[in-house]
Scaffold this active site. Structure first.
Site: not given
Ligand SMILES: [Zn+2]
Length: 220
Positions: A95, A76, A97
């Site tokens: 970042h 990413e 989840h």
């Molecule tokens: Zn991700």
């Protein structure tokens, strides 16, 4: 900040993120802006066992400055670099989840309420950036629109991204979003939210917006 200190801090936050249950060991990524380069966590390495030598140094075009046989930058990385390009005031991107925030991202619903003042003051709302395939430029196509006045956004069908002037601030936003998303979801189980009086809600939302604008204007 000296590079070694920045790497130490990244390891600390990566472990914290794993231990708080916000990521499984391979998920999520963290980056930091230094004067002449960016630091990012490596791809496919355990957040729990991460060490400073695994951190990747890159320039603004994602060229690796400390090449290694063993470690590659997070897939990413372009998403992180796009944030730094758009927001000169941002020095760190987190970042993950985390489950409750990601539930909103999967449902395609912004975190928005008139019943929980903490959300209203700190975030106003946490919008959803339209879906883009992870690892491609489509994932950040909506950043310019959604990230200009916010430090937390949901990535549709994917997860959460938070930014800050420091790594600790970026991370604490991620923790706050996760906790608040959990509270709001539980409120739905209890029959739904009971909003505060509309007049006050308008005032609180305006107050939060004013604080966020001031904080952003104060940064270079
Ligand atoms: Zn991700």
């Amino acid at each position: 900040m000296p590079i070694e200190q920045a790497k130490k801090e990244m390891i600390k936050i990566a472990k914290k993120m794993y231990l708080s249950g916000m990521v499984n060991i391979f998920e999520g990524n963290i980056s930091v802006r230094l004067e002449d380069r960016f630091l990012i966590t490596p791809s496919q390495q355990s957040k729990e066992d991460m060490t400073e030598d695994m951190i990747i140094e890159v320039d603004a075009e994602a060229n690796v400055l400390n090449p290694s046989e063993l470690y590659k930058p997070s897939s990413e990385i372009m998403m992180h670099l796009e944030v730094y390009r758009l927001r000169p005031d941002v020095n760190a991107v987190v970042h993950n989840h985390s489950a409750y925030a990601t539930a909103y991202a999967v449902a395609g619903k912004p975190i928005r309420t008139k019943a929980l003042t903490e959300v209203m003051v700190i975030f106003g709302e946490v919008p959803v950036v339209p879906y883009g395939t992870p690892g491609t430029e489509r994932i950040y196509a909506g950043f310019a629109e959604h990230l200009d006045s916010r430090n937390a956004v949901l990535l549709a069908n994917h997860g959460l991204m938070t930014v800050g002037d420091t790594l600790l601030n970026a991370y604490s936003q991620a923790e706050a979003v996760e906790k608040l998303a959990q509270t709001l979801l539980y409120a739905k189980l209890l029959g739904g939210e009971e909003p505060i009086p509309e007049e006050e809600a308008v005032q609180i939302l305006a107050y939060g917006e004013q604080i966020r604008k001031k904080a952003m204007a104060a940064k270079p």
